[in-house]
Design a protein around this motif. Structure first.
Motif, PDB file in Angstrom:
ATOM      1  N   GLY A 128      28.783 -29.987 -35.069  1.00  0.00           N
ATOM      2  CA  GLY A 128      27.866 -30.027 -36.199  1.00  0.00           C
ATOM      3  C   GLY A 128      26.420 -30.025 -35.765  1.00  0.00           C
ATOM      4  O   GLY A 128      25.574 -29.339 -36.360  1.00  0.00           O
ATOM      5  N   THR A 129      26.118 -30.772 -34.712  1.00  0.00           N
ATOM      6  CA  THR A 129      24.742 -30.841 -34.218  1.00  0.00           C
ATOM      7  C   THR A 129      24.280 -29.504 -33.655  1.00  0.00           C
ATOM      8  O   THR A 129      23.153 -29.057 -33.907  1.00  0.00           O
ATOM      9  CB  THR A 129      24.626 -31.920 -33.131  1.00  0.00           C
ATOM     10  OG1 THR A 129      25.038 -33.184 -33.676  1.00  0.00           O
ATOM     11  CG2 THR A 129      23.200 -32.042 -32.621  1.00  0.00           C
ATOM     12  N   VAL A 130      25.161 -28.841 -32.895  1.00  0.00           N
ATOM     13  CA  VAL A 130      24.805 -27.547 -32.306  1.00  0.00           C
ATOM     14  C   VAL A 130      24.644 -26.480 -33.390  1.00  0.00           C
ATOM     15  O   VAL A 130      23.698 -25.683 -33.357  1.00  0.00           O
ATOM     16  CB  VAL A 130      25.865 -27.108 -31.278  1.00  0.00           C
ATOM     17  CG1 VAL A 130      25.553 -25.706 -30.752  1.00  0.00           C
ATOM     18  CG2 VAL A 130      25.927 -28.097 -30.123  1.00  0.00           C
ATOM     19  N   ILE A 131      25.558 -26.461 -34.355  1.00  0.00           N
ATOM     20  CA  ILE A 131      25.449 -25.495 -35.454  1.00  0.00           C
ATOM     21  C   ILE A 131      24.135 -25.704 -36.208  1.00  0.00           C
ATOM     22  O   ILE A 131      23.426 -24.748 -36.545  1.00  0.00           O
ATOM     23  CB  ILE A 131      26.654 -25.629 -36.413  1.00  0.00           C
ATOM     24  CG1 ILE A 131      27.927 -25.119 -35.735  1.00  0.00           C
ATOM     25  CG2 ILE A 131      26.405 -24.852 -37.697  1.00  0.00           C
ATOM     26  CD1 ILE A 131      29.187 -25.344 -36.545  1.00  0.00           C
ATOM     27  N   GLY A 132      23.786 -26.963 -36.458  1.00  0.00           N
ATOM     28  CA  GLY A 132      22.529 -27.252 -37.138  1.00  0.00           C
ATOM     29  C   GLY A 132      21.324 -26.801 -36.335  1.00  0.00           C
ATOM     30  O   GLY A 132      20.395 -26.195 -36.882  1.00  0.00           O
ATOM     31  N   SER A 133      21.334 -27.073 -35.028  1.00  0.00           N
ATOM     32  CA  SER A 133      20.205 -26.687 -34.173  1.00  0.00           C
ATOM     33  C   SER A 133      20.056 -25.175 -34.091  1.00  0.00           C
ATOM     34  O   SER A 133      18.939 -24.638 -34.189  1.00  0.00           O
ATOM     35  CB  SER A 133      20.395 -27.260 -32.765  1.00  0.00           C
ATOM     36  OG  SER A 133      20.379 -28.671 -32.786  1.00  0.00           O
ATOM     37  N   PHE A 134      21.174 -24.464 -33.922  1.00  0.00           N
ATOM     38  CA  PHE A 134      21.118 -23.000 -33.841  1.00  0.00           C
ATOM     39  C   PHE A 134      20.572 -22.407 -35.139  1.00  0.00           C
ATOM     40  O   PHE A 134      19.724 -21.517 -35.120  1.00  0.00           O
ATOM     41  CB  PHE A 134      22.512 -22.434 -33.555  1.00  0.00           C
ATOM     42  CG  PHE A 134      22.844 -22.347 -32.090  1.00  0.00           C
ATOM     43  CD1 PHE A 134      22.534 -23.385 -31.225  1.00  0.00           C
ATOM     44  CD2 PHE A 134      23.478 -21.233 -31.565  1.00  0.00           C
ATOM     45  CE1 PHE A 134      22.836 -23.310 -29.872  1.00  0.00           C
ATOM     46  CE2 PHE A 134      23.785 -21.143 -30.214  1.00  0.00           C
ATOM     47  CZ  PHE A 134      23.460 -22.189 -29.367  1.00  0.00           C
ATOM     48  N   ASN A 135      21.056 -22.910 -36.268  1.00  0.00           N
ATOM     49  CA  ASN A 135      20.590 -22.393 -37.549  1.00  0.00           C
ATOM     50  C   ASN A 135      19.134 -22.751 -37.804  1.00  0.00           C
ATOM     51  O   ASN A 135      18.379 -21.946 -38.360  1.00  0.00           O
ATOM     52  CB  ASN A 135      21.467 -22.923 -38.685  1.00  0.00           C
ATOM     53  CG  ASN A 135      22.730 -22.108 -38.869  1.00  0.00           C
ATOM     54  OD1 ASN A 135      22.709 -21.002 -39.396  1.00  0.00           O
ATOM     55  ND2 ASN A 135      23.851 -22.655 -38.421  1.00  0.00           N
ATOM     56  N   GLY A 136      18.734 -23.955 -37.387  1.00  0.00           N
ATOM     57  CA  GLY A 136      17.345 -24.351 -37.559  1.00  0.00           C
ATOM     58  C   GLY A 136      16.399 -23.453 -36.780  1.00  0.00           C
ATOM     59  O   GLY A 136      15.363 -23.012 -37.286  1.00  0.00           O
TER      60      GLY A 136
END
Length: 312
Positions: free
Chosen positions: A25-33
């Motif tokens: 979840g953290t990586v998906i959020g960072s990539f999308n951000g």
């Protein structure tokens, strides 16, 4: 970003999380951000380039617009070249899909079935109002806000400046929201914050806004543009992260749903805009955002309850 872009970004994030033993979840959020932050910055940079190139061409001369098109063509060319260096992220499931979808027709059939199947998923039904609202608010900014609020206060020449402010806050909030994303509860909290920022603007215009002169007359549309940019940055980042987290085994169908509902709601605004008043449009926006927030709150409660319920 099309559904294939969302699919690729999610696959890259999941692969990175798996390879480095990181929280998905953290990586998906960072990539999308990071992606949406860069993507939204085009609104800021593009408007500044336009102002710089055309600042001495008050009448929009051929030489000025030609130079502007050359600059944009150079940016597009660079982006196309960089895209050629993207590495395909594959896993066993994707290889099986690639083998099964040997031609374009079978791919379309497979995607159509995926989209239809997702409509029977309660989680998707609860997210659809947020999909639709994200399209509504984008169309409202570019079609109604610039025409009804920015132009009367700042003039046609002020639209570029207001949209540059919008783009700057859109990009900053995309980056910040991506960094704060860890899972569904954080997404719900962040989306609610972005929604509040936009509701403030809608109610402000609906209840107590009128065009004024002086510094405040210039400042008010810019503040509104900033708040609307905050909401758009949050929605873009969090919707992509939400689909990547909840539908990581069917990302193409999920992102296709996102684009279908976004495009449909954008079309609705452009079609009905000339026939309804600004006040009526604002009421539609407020109702839409309330329905969307209720949907994602129910989704969070449902998913968290399923996650924490004891398994037999």
């Amino acid at each position: 970003m099309g559904w294939r872009g969302g699919t690729y970004l999610t696959a890259a994030a999941l692969s990175h999380a798996s390879n480095h033993k990181l929280h998905e979840g953290t990586v998906i959020g960072s990539f999308n951000g990071e992606f949406w932050g860069m993507f939204a910055s085009h609104q800021f940079v593009g408007n500044l380039i336009t102002l710089a190139v055309l600042k001495d061409d008050k009448g929009g001369s051929t030489s000025g617009t030609t130079l502007l098109f050359i600059v944009f063509l150079g940016v597009i060319t660079l982006g196309t070249i960089l895209m050629c260096f993207l590495r395909k992220e594959e896993d066993k499931g994707e290889k099986e899909t690639a083998d099964a979808s040997v031609n374009f027709y079978s791919y379309l059939v497979s995607l159509s079935k995926s989209i239809t199947t997702l409509l029977a998923d309660v989680r998707m039904l609860l997210i659809i109002p947020l999909f639709a609202y994200s399209g509504l608010q984008q169309a409202f900014v570019w079609a109604e806000f610039t025409k009804e609020i920015v132009t009367p206060a700042l003039g046609v020449s002020g639209v570029g400046g207001a949209m540059a402010v919008y783009g700057a806050f859109d990009a900053i909030c995309s980056l910040a929201a991506g960094r704060l994303t860890t899972g569904l509860p954080s997404i719900t909290f962040i989306v609610s914050g972005g929604a509040i920022a936009q509701v403030v603007v809608f109610l402000w215009i609906l209840i107590n806004y009128s065009v004024t002169s002086g510094v405040l007359g210039t400042l008010y549309p810019l503040i509104m543009a900033a708040l609307l940019g905050i909401g758009d940055g949050v929605l873009n980042t969090q919707l992509s992260a939400l689909l990547g987290i909840l539908f990581k085994h069917d990302t193409e169908g999920a992102f296709a749903q996102l684009k279908v509902w976004q495009c449909a709601s954008i079309a609705v605004v452009f079609f009905i805009g000339p026939y309804i008043s600004l006040q009526a449009m604002l009421i539609v926006m407020v109702v839409g955002i309330c329905v969307a927030l209720v949907g994602i709150l129910f989704l969070t409660i449902q998913v968290e309850k399923a996650f924490y319920s004891p398994r037999s």
